[in-house]
Write a protein that holds these residues in place. Structure first.
Motif, PDB file in Angstrom:
ATOM      1  N   LYS A 120       0.819  -1.203   0.000  1.00  0.00           N
ATOM      2  CA  LYS A 120       0.000   0.000   0.000  1.00  0.00           C
ATOM      3  C   LYS A 120       0.861   1.264   0.000  1.00  0.00           C
ATOM      4  O   LYS A 120       0.455   2.296  -0.552  1.00  0.00           O
ATOM      5  N   ALA A 121       2.045   1.191   0.603  1.00  0.00           N
ATOM      6  CA  ALA A 121       2.945   2.346   0.586  1.00  0.00           C
ATOM      7  C   ALA A 121       3.447   2.620  -0.825  1.00  0.00           C
ATOM      8  O   ALA A 121       3.734   3.760  -1.186  1.00  0.00           O
ATOM      9  N   GLY A 122       3.571   1.566  -1.635  1.00  0.00           N
ATOM     10  CA  GLY A 122       3.895   1.711  -3.049  1.00  0.00           C
ATOM     11  C   GLY A 122       5.339   2.045  -3.334  1.00  0.00           C
ATOM     12  O   GLY A 122       6.194   2.091  -2.443  1.00  0.00           O
ATOM     13  N   GLY A 123       5.621   2.273  -4.600  1.00  0.00           N
ATOM     14  CA  GLY A 123       6.971   2.625  -5.034  1.00  0.00           C
ATOM     15  C   GLY A 123       7.964   1.519  -4.735  1.00  0.00           C
ATOM     16  O   GLY A 123       7.690   0.329  -4.931  1.00  0.00           O
ATOM     17  N   ALA A 124       9.127   1.896  -4.228  1.00  0.00           N
ATOM     18  CA  ALA A 124      10.180   0.938  -3.924  1.00  0.00           C
ATOM     19  C   ALA A 124       9.782  -0.040  -2.828  1.00  0.00           C
ATOM     20  O   ALA A 124      10.384  -1.111  -2.695  1.00  0.00           O
ATOM     21  N   ASN A 125       8.776   0.320  -2.054  1.00  0.00           N
ATOM     22  CA  ASN A 125       8.325  -0.571  -0.979  1.00  0.00           C
ATOM     23  C   ASN A 125       7.712  -1.858  -1.514  1.00  0.00           C
ATOM     24  O   ASN A 125       7.650  -2.862  -0.796  1.00  0.00           O
ATOM     25  N   GLU A 126       7.241  -1.850  -2.763  1.00  0.00           N
ATOM     26  CA  GLU A 126       6.634  -3.058  -3.312  1.00  0.00           C
ATOM     27  C   GLU A 126       7.628  -4.203  -3.378  1.00  0.00           C
ATOM     28  O   GLU A 126       7.275  -5.368  -3.147  1.00  0.00           O
ATOM     29  N   ALA A 127       8.875  -3.898  -3.692  1.00  0.00           N
ATOM     30  CA  ALA A 127       9.897  -4.949  -3.732  1.00  0.00           C
ATOM     31  C   ALA A 127      10.109  -5.537  -2.340  1.00  0.00           C
ATOM     32  O   ALA A 127      10.318  -6.750  -2.186  1.00  0.00           O
ATOM     33  N   LEU A 128      10.056  -4.682  -1.314  1.00  0.00           N
ATOM     34  CA  LEU A 128      10.187  -5.161   0.067  1.00  0.00           C
ATOM     35  C   LEU A 128       8.994  -6.024   0.453  1.00  0.00           C
ATOM     36  O   LEU A 128       9.144  -7.020   1.163  1.00  0.00           O
ATOM     37  N   ALA A 129       7.818  -5.629  -0.025  1.00  0.00           N
ATOM     38  CA  ALA A 129       6.616  -6.422   0.242  1.00  0.00           C
ATOM     39  C   ALA A 129       6.751  -7.816  -0.340  1.00  0.00           C
ATOM     40  O   ALA A 129       6.397  -8.816   0.306  1.00  0.00           O
ATOM     41  N   LEU A 130       7.264  -7.897  -1.551  1.00  0.00           N
ATOM     42  CA  LEU A 130       7.395  -9.195  -2.215  1.00  0.00           C
ATOM     43  C   LEU A 130       8.375 -10.097  -1.484  1.00  0.00           C
ATOM     44  O   LEU A 130       8.177 -11.315  -1.413  1.00  0.00           O
ATOM     45  N   VAL A 131       9.424  -9.516  -0.926  1.00  0.00           N
ATOM     46  CA  VAL A 131      10.393 -10.310  -0.155  1.00  0.00           C
ATOM     47  C   VAL A 131       9.709 -10.971   1.034  1.00  0.00           C
ATOM     48  O   VAL A 131       9.885 -12.173   1.285  1.00  0.00           O
ATOM     49  N   LYS A 132       8.917 -10.190   1.770  1.00  0.00           N
ATOM     50  CA  LYS A 132       8.237 -10.747   2.947  1.00  0.00           C
ATOM     51  C   LYS A 132       7.162 -11.749   2.533  1.00  0.00           C
ATOM     52  O   LYS A 132       6.999 -12.811   3.169  1.00  0.00           O
ATOM     53  N   LEU A 133       6.434 -11.447   1.478  1.00  0.00           N
ATOM     54  CA  LEU A 133       5.407 -12.376   1.005  1.00  0.00           C
ATOM     55  C   LEU A 133       6.034 -13.692   0.585  1.00  0.00           C
ATOM     56  O   LEU A 133       5.535 -14.776   0.941  1.00  0.00           O
ATOM     57  N   ASN A 134       7.123 -13.630  -0.151  1.00  0.00           N
ATOM     58  CA  ASN A 134       7.778 -14.851  -0.614  1.00  0.00           C
ATOM     59  C   ASN A 134       8.415 -15.630   0.526  1.00  0.00           C
ATOM     60  O   ASN A 134       8.492 -16.863   0.479  1.00  0.00           O
ATOM     61  N   ALA A 135       8.860 -14.946   1.563  1.00  0.00           N
ATOM     62  CA  ALA A 135       9.408 -15.658   2.720  1.00  0.00           C
ATOM     63  C   ALA A 135       8.338 -16.560   3.329  1.00  0.00           C
ATOM     64  O   ALA A 135       8.618 -17.710   3.699  1.00  0.00           O
ATOM     65  N   LEU A 136       7.112 -16.048   3.436  1.00  0.00           N
ATOM     66  CA  LEU A 136       6.023 -16.864   3.974  1.00  0.00           C
ATOM     67  C   LEU A 136       5.611 -17.944   2.992  1.00  0.00           C
ATOM     68  O   LEU A 136       5.423 -19.107   3.378  1.00  0.00           O
ATOM     69  N   ARG A 137       5.487 -17.596   1.740  1.00  0.00           N
ATOM     70  CA  ARG A 137       5.060 -18.568   0.732  1.00  0.00           C
ATOM     71  C   ARG A 137       6.028 -19.753   0.667  1.00  0.00           C
ATOM     72  O   ARG A 137       5.598 -20.917   0.670  1.00  0.00           O
ATOM     73  N   THR A 138       7.298 -19.480   0.582  1.00  0.00           N
ATOM     74  CA  THR A 138       8.273 -20.582   0.444  1.00  0.00           C
ATOM     75  C   THR A 138       8.330 -21.420   1.714  1.00  0.00           C
ATOM     76  O   THR A 138       8.517 -22.640   1.648  1.00  0.00           O
ATOM     77  N   ALA A 139       8.135 -20.777   2.871  1.00  0.00           N
ATOM     78  CA  ALA A 139       8.102 -21.546   4.116  1.00  0.00           C
ATOM     79  C   ALA A 139       6.920 -22.508   4.131  1.00  0.00           C
ATOM     80  O   ALA A 139       6.995 -23.590   4.720  1.00  0.00           O
ATOM     81  N   ARG A 140       5.845 -22.140   3.457  1.00  0.00           N
ATOM     82  CA  ARG A 140       4.653 -22.982   3.425  1.00  0.00           C
ATOM     83  C   ARG A 140       4.639 -23.928   2.224  1.00  0.00           C
ATOM     84  O   ARG A 140       3.634 -24.581   1.950  1.00  0.00           O
ATOM     85  N   GLY A 141       5.747 -24.010   1.511  1.00  0.00           N
ATOM     86  CA  GLY A 141       5.871 -24.996   0.432  1.00  0.00           C
ATOM     87  C   GLY A 141       5.503 -24.495  -0.940  1.00  0.00           C
ATOM     88  O   GLY A 141       5.416 -25.278  -1.890  1.00  0.00           O
ATOM     89  N   LEU A 142       5.261 -23.198  -1.083  1.00  0.00           N
ATOM     90  CA  LEU A 142       4.850 -22.628  -2.360  1.00  0.00           C
ATOM     91  C   LEU A 142       6.034 -21.979  -3.075  1.00  0.00           C
ATOM     92  O   LEU A 142       7.030 -21.609  -2.455  1.00  0.00           O
ATOM     93  N   ALA A 143       5.886 -21.811  -4.367  1.00  0.00           N
ATOM     94  CA  ALA A 143       6.932 -21.168  -5.162  1.00  0.00           C
ATOM     95  C   ALA A 143       6.913 -19.663  -4.913  1.00  0.00           C
ATOM     96  O   ALA A 143       5.859 -19.066  -4.669  1.00  0.00           O
ATOM     97  N   ALA A 144       8.080 -19.064  -4.995  1.00  0.00           N
ATOM     98  CA  ALA A 144       8.173 -17.614  -4.873  1.00  0.00           C
ATOM     99  C   ALA A 144       7.551 -16.953  -6.100  1.00  0.00           C
ATOM    100  O   ALA A 144       7.597 -17.492  -7.208  1.00  0.00           O
ATOM    101  N   LEU A 145       6.955 -15.796  -5.889  1.00  0.00           N
ATOM    102  CA  LEU A 145       6.390 -15.021  -6.976  1.00  0.00           C
ATOM    103  C   LEU A 145       7.438 -14.059  -7.524  1.00  0.00           C
ATOM    104  O   LEU A 145       8.292 -13.570  -6.781  1.00  0.00           O
TER     105      LEU A 145
END
Length: 502
Positions: free
Chosen positions: A390-415
């Protein structure tokens, strides 16, 4: 709201250890069967008794009726034919869901009961002299606990009984009554949403100051600085304070104390055996003597038939939203034989997130008891990811890092290459899957201003069907997303204004 002088229910036990002393003057004597309020705030030991009561109250105000109504009101559950109308009114919405419903009045009264005790505690603690270093440290911790508990209860009240926080209207939208001190004559009006959230943040700041040296640990069953930060992150997300939510959540994540588990066995350990690897705060439970509320509506195991009769079944749509590789799918759900309205169903999928911890069983079969998980590290990853998106801009890349950390921990592929609205949808979907049946879904839809159509059923023969059940459609911002102030409270306290549509 009638304000009553209420002491903790365990205060009588305190009477056994508190020496009131003898007194020659009849008028100076206190009753033998109870303790006058001022006499219960004399020493740090007295404060400790009140602190025990604080956590006892908290144990009785999580899980069960404090989680279930908002989840059955949302989009991912169907009422089975044997649900017996338990939680039926919120599930159906509409004219049968009234402001005098027990799901609303019970929550309201329970939270305000706890707040009365906390306000009494905060005022009483200020009168206790602490001279030794040990007593000073104890009193500081007890004060921190009280402020954080008050912040928690108000954060739960405001998401239920008021509109979601919108910066443009929060200063005029009606919140809930702010009661910060005991006054038996007070009939408080509703404060604004902004005023309530400001008080919550003030109390969190007071808690952080007092708990600054109380280091967090996995499965802590007393408040710590990490618990205060986790609540702050949740509150700031609800306030659309994206930067503040990111900072608070990341501070907890960066401690490294609560690693995301990455195996099926470890995830099962969390949800079956109450392993605390990912838990920032886990409510203390002691077998038989300090029992928690339960989320028992999802299984209904019958030992006589060895079959299940759940009140509610997850929709096929929601179960199918979990990828086959998702570790959560076989932990949160189970395919089991069910007996519903006299009909055998060899394999229906039930919610199995709260099967009961075997260490808490009081008989050969489950009683569905768990140590409630009030704050989990996975939520902090999701808070950060949503706020950064929601903060947008460069923060979106940071969001994806955190999202992928959870996804991969749960057995899913990183986006990869996901941005903007698509990234926000992925974050919200992941939040719904991760936090399913923990009491978040309805309030997430509410603050996202999203309506819904309830998902496709697994088996129409096993559920209640119709426009108020499996095919219900609710528009965004429907008035019943905001719960009605309990009818009794409005009738007694003429200062209260009822929410629209109730």
């Amino acid at each position: 709201m009638k304000m009553k002088k209420i002491l903790f229910k365990n205060i009588l036990a305190f009477a056994a250890i508190l020496s009131l002393g003898a007194c020659e003057k009849k008028l100076d004597l206190y009753p033998y069967s109870s303790i006058e309020l001022s006499q219960s705030f004399k020493t740090a030991k007295d404060a400790g008794t009140w602190n025990v009561g604080l956590y006892s109250d908290l144990r009785g105000r999580v899980y069960g009726s404090f989680n279930i109504p908002q989840d059955v009101q949302a989009d991912y559950l169907n009422a089975s034919l044997d649900f017996g109308n338990r939680n039926g009114n919120p599930h159906r919405w509409g004219t049968s869901f009234l402001a005098d419903d027990g799901a609303l009045s019970g929550t309201w009264s329970s939270y305000y009961f706890a707040l009365r005790n906390i306000n009494t505690t905060i005022a009483g603690f200020a009168t206790i002299p602490a001279t030794t270093s040990a007593d000073i440290a104890l009193m500081k911790r007890y004060k921190g606990d009280a402020f954080l508990a008050r912040a928690y209860y108000y954060s739960e009240l405001i998401i239920r009984f008021a509109k979601p926080y919108e910066p443009a209207t929060a200063s005029t939208d009606l919140g809930v009554p702010l009661v910060l001190k005991f006054d038996i004559t007070e009939m408080p009006a509703r404060s604004t949403v902004q005023q309530v959230y400001s008080q919550i943040l003030t109390d969190i700041d007071s808690a952080k100051s007092n708990l600054s040296t109380i280091v967090g640990s996995q499965g802590a069953n007393k408040f710590t600085i990490d618990v205060a930060l986790a609540l702050e992150a949740r509150v700031r997300l609800n306030m659309q304070d994206w930067a503040g939510a990111m900072t608070a959540a990341n501070t907890v994540i960066a401690t490294g104390k609560y690693p995301l588990v990455t195996t099926l066995a470890a995830l099962k350990g969390i949800w079956v055996d109450d392993k605390a690897t990912e838990d920032i705060f886990q409510v203390a439970v002691v077998k038989q003597t300090e029992a928690p509320n339960t989320n028992s509506i999802y299984l209904g195991f019958n030992g006589g038939t060895s079959k299940f009769t759940p009140d509610f079944l997850p929709t096929k749509t929601f179960v199918d939203s979990y990828d086959a590789a998702d570790l959560r799918k076989s932990v949160y759900f189970a395919s089991v034989p069910c007996l519903i309205s006299g009909v055998d169903y060899p394999a229906l999928t039930v919610v199995n997130k709260f099967p009961g911890n075997p260490l808490l069983f009081t008989a050969a079969t489950t009683n569905y008891q768990h140590a409630p998980k009030l704050f989990r590290i996975a939520e902090q990853y999701l808070i950060y990811a949503e706020a950064a998106t929601k903060a947008g801009g460069a923060n979106e890349a940071l969001a994806l890092v955190k999202l992928n950390a959870l996804r991969t921990a749960r057995g899913l592929a990183a986006l990869t290459g996901v941005t903007g609205a698509t990234l926000l949808t992925e974050v919200r979907n992941e939040r719904t899957r991760e936090l399913a049946f923990e009491g978040f879904r309805l309030f997430d839809l509410k603050r996202w201003h999203q309506g819904f159509t309830r998902g496709t059923a697994q088996n129409l023969g096993a559920i209640n069907v119709g426009a108020n059940f499996n095919t219900i459609s609710i528009v965004a911002d429907n008035s019943q997303f905001v719960w009605g102030i309990p009818t009794y409270e409005v009738n007694v306290n003429k200062s209260l204004v009822q929410n629209l549509g109730w």
